[in-house]
Design a protein around this motif. Structure first.
Motif, PDB file in Angstrom:
ATOM      1  N   LEU A 108      45.191  32.398  34.280  1.00  0.00           N
ATOM      2  CA  LEU A 108      46.000  33.534  33.854  1.00  0.00           C
ATOM      3  C   LEU A 108      45.207  34.829  33.988  1.00  0.00           C
ATOM      4  O   LEU A 108      45.736  35.845  34.449  1.00  0.00           O
ATOM      5  N   THR A 109      43.940  34.775  33.629  1.00  0.00           N
ATOM      6  CA  THR A 109      43.084  35.953  33.736  1.00  0.00           C
ATOM      7  C   THR A 109      42.799  36.292  35.200  1.00  0.00           C
ATOM      8  O   THR A 109      42.946  37.448  35.615  1.00  0.00           O
ATOM      9  N   TRP A 110      42.402  35.297  35.982  1.00  0.00           N
ATOM     10  CA  TRP A 110      42.026  35.528  37.369  1.00  0.00           C
ATOM     11  C   TRP A 110      43.208  36.028  38.205  1.00  0.00           C
ATOM     12  O   TRP A 110      43.137  37.078  38.838  1.00  0.00           O
ATOM     13  N   TYR A 111      44.288  35.255  38.208  1.00  0.00           N
ATOM     14  CA  TYR A 111      45.448  35.645  39.009  1.00  0.00           C
ATOM     15  C   TYR A 111      46.202  36.814  38.372  1.00  0.00           C
ATOM     16  O   TYR A 111      46.826  37.608  39.072  1.00  0.00           O
ATOM     17  N   GLY A 112      46.144  36.921  37.073  1.00  0.00           N
ATOM     18  CA  GLY A 112      46.776  38.046  36.387  1.00  0.00           C
ATOM     19  C   GLY A 112      46.102  39.354  36.721  1.00  0.00           C
ATOM     20  O   GLY A 112      46.758  40.394  36.844  1.00  0.00           O
ATOM     21  N   TRP A 113      44.780  39.321  36.866  1.00  0.00           N
ATOM     22  CA  TRP A 113      44.069  40.550  37.233  1.00  0.00           C
ATOM     23  C   TRP A 113      44.462  40.986  38.650  1.00  0.00           C
ATOM     24  O   TRP A 113      44.680  42.167  38.911  1.00  0.00           O
ATOM     25  N   PRO A 132      55.137  53.016  35.454  1.00  0.00           N
ATOM     26  CA  PRO A 132      54.427  52.169  36.434  1.00  0.00           C
ATOM     27  C   PRO A 132      54.472  50.700  36.008  1.00  0.00           C
ATOM     28  O   PRO A 132      54.401  50.378  34.818  1.00  0.00           O
ATOM     29  N   SER A 133      54.572  49.810  36.981  1.00  0.00           N
ATOM     30  CA  SER A 133      54.629  48.373  36.667  1.00  0.00           C
ATOM     31  C   SER A 133      53.307  47.869  36.110  1.00  0.00           C
ATOM     32  O   SER A 133      53.256  46.800  35.509  1.00  0.00           O
ATOM     33  N   LYS A 134      52.237  48.633  36.255  1.00  0.00           N
ATOM     34  CA  LYS A 134      50.949  48.245  35.673  1.00  0.00           C
ATOM     35  C   LYS A 134      51.034  48.143  34.148  1.00  0.00           C
ATOM     36  O   LYS A 134      50.288  47.393  33.531  1.00  0.00           O
ATOM     37  N   VAL A 135      51.959  48.893  33.548  1.00  0.00           N
ATOM     38  CA  VAL A 135      52.120  48.863  32.086  1.00  0.00           C
ATOM     39  C   VAL A 135      52.519  47.474  31.622  1.00  0.00           C
ATOM     40  O   VAL A 135      52.043  46.995  30.592  1.00  0.00           O
ATOM     41  N   THR A 136      53.372  46.815  32.377  1.00  0.00           N
ATOM     42  CA  THR A 136      53.750  45.449  32.000  1.00  0.00           C
ATOM     43  C   THR A 136      52.826  44.410  32.612  1.00  0.00           C
ATOM     44  O   THR A 136      52.626  43.347  32.043  1.00  0.00           O
ATOM     45  N   ALA A 137      52.242  44.686  33.768  1.00  0.00           N
ATOM     46  CA  ALA A 137      51.398  43.701  34.454  1.00  0.00           C
ATOM     47  C   ALA A 137      50.079  43.457  33.731  1.00  0.00           C
ATOM     48  O   ALA A 137      49.525  42.357  33.810  1.00  0.00           O
ATOM     49  N   ILE A 138      49.570  44.429  33.013  1.00  0.00           N
ATOM     50  CA  ILE A 138      48.263  44.267  32.350  1.00  0.00           C
ATOM     51  C   ILE A 138      48.293  43.195  31.268  1.00  0.00           C
ATOM     52  O   ILE A 138      47.263  42.608  30.936  1.00  0.00           O
ATOM     53  N   VAL A 139      49.468  42.892  30.744  1.00  0.00           N
ATOM     54  CA  VAL A 139      49.540  41.903  29.676  1.00  0.00           C
ATOM     55  C   VAL A 139      49.191  40.492  30.174  1.00  0.00           C
ATOM     56  O   VAL A 139      48.755  39.656  29.392  1.00  0.00           O
ATOM     57  N   VAL A 140      49.338  40.228  31.458  1.00  0.00           N
ATOM     58  CA  VAL A 140      49.042  38.886  31.985  1.00  0.00           C
ATOM     59  C   VAL A 140      47.548  38.569  31.879  1.00  0.00           C
ATOM     60  O   VAL A 140      47.177  37.582  31.223  1.00  0.00           O
ATOM     61  N   PRO A 141      46.646  39.367  32.465  1.00  0.00           N
ATOM     62  CA  PRO A 141      45.223  39.031  32.296  1.00  0.00           C
ATOM     63  C   PRO A 141      44.746  39.231  30.854  1.00  0.00           C
ATOM     64  O   PRO A 141      43.862  38.507  30.390  1.00  0.00           O
ATOM     65  N   LEU A 142      45.338  40.176  30.152  1.00  0.00           N
ATOM     66  CA  LEU A 142      44.964  40.411  28.753  1.00  0.00           C
ATOM     67  C   LEU A 142      45.246  39.180  27.895  1.00  0.00           C
ATOM     68  O   LEU A 142      44.417  38.774  27.079  1.00  0.00           O
ATOM     69  N   SER A 143      46.384  38.559  28.112  1.00  0.00           N
ATOM     70  CA  SER A 143      46.701  37.353  27.337  1.00  0.00           C
ATOM     71  C   SER A 143      45.767  36.199  27.699  1.00  0.00           C
ATOM     72  O   SER A 143      45.395  35.401  26.843  1.00  0.00           O
TER      73      SER A 143
END
Length: 181
Positions: A108-113, A132-143
């Motif tokens: 999740l961290t690797w591919y999420g980043w 920007p979609s980065k606002v929602t995308a950052i939650v993937v590696p963060l989780s």
């Protein structure tokens, strides 16, 4: 052991922050929906941007609530099967379970980043509101990072180590110790 205790406290603190953020996201969604409802009642027309804006909070709620549930041991488990195993096998199964969780969190961290860094779209909530979609995308590696942090709690994340026989035995012993007059 000197490193684990501060990491466990950090895990607990991060978990509390995740809870607050989830509650904030839910309240924001409700506020946006309520605003749309009141606007519709007052003016008779609808706001075009409320649905689009409210749904941007869903990834945050979904991913952060996943980390919260992991911290409290509320995840998919085959408790009945595991509890029927001998104690050594329970420990092996728990170790494998933690390893699978760690692998999932690492992926999740690797591919999420990678997903976060390549997120270049802009959500057009309205002509004036562009997110920007980065606002929602950052939650993937963060989780994924939060899940890895929660793993410092080890076997306490799993409910397999609650021994029902010991708990029942303690209850019986405490009841036997009572004297009735």
């Amino acid at each position: 052991m000197g490193v684990l205790q501060p990491l466990r406290r950090l895990s607990d603190s991060v978990n509390q922050v995740a809870i607050v953020v989830c509650v904030g996201c839910i309240l924001a969604m409700l506020g946006i929906s309520f605003t749309a409802f009141i606007y519709k009642l007052v003016t008779g027309s609808t706001l075009s941007w409320t649905y689009s804006l409210a749904r941007l909070f869903l990834p945050w709620i979904g991913f952060l609530s996943m980390t919260i549930s992991l911290r409290y041991g509320e995840h998919v488990a085959m408790t009945l099967l595991v509890r029927s195993l001998p104690r050594v096998m329970v420990q092996i199964a728990a170790g494998l379970c933690l390893a699978v969780i760690a692998l999932f969190a690492l992926m999740l961290t690797w591919y999420g980043w990678d997903y976060f860094t390549s997120a270049t779209q802009v959500y057009m909530v309205s002509a004036q509101i562009q997110i920007p979609s980065k606002v929602t995308a950052i939650v993937v590696p963060l989780s994924g990072i939060i899940m890895l942090l929660h793993l410092v709690n080890g076997f306490s994340l799993l409910e397999h180590f609650i021994d029902d026989d010991d708990v029942i035995g303690e209850l019986i012993d405490s009841a036997d110790g009572e004297h009735r007059s």
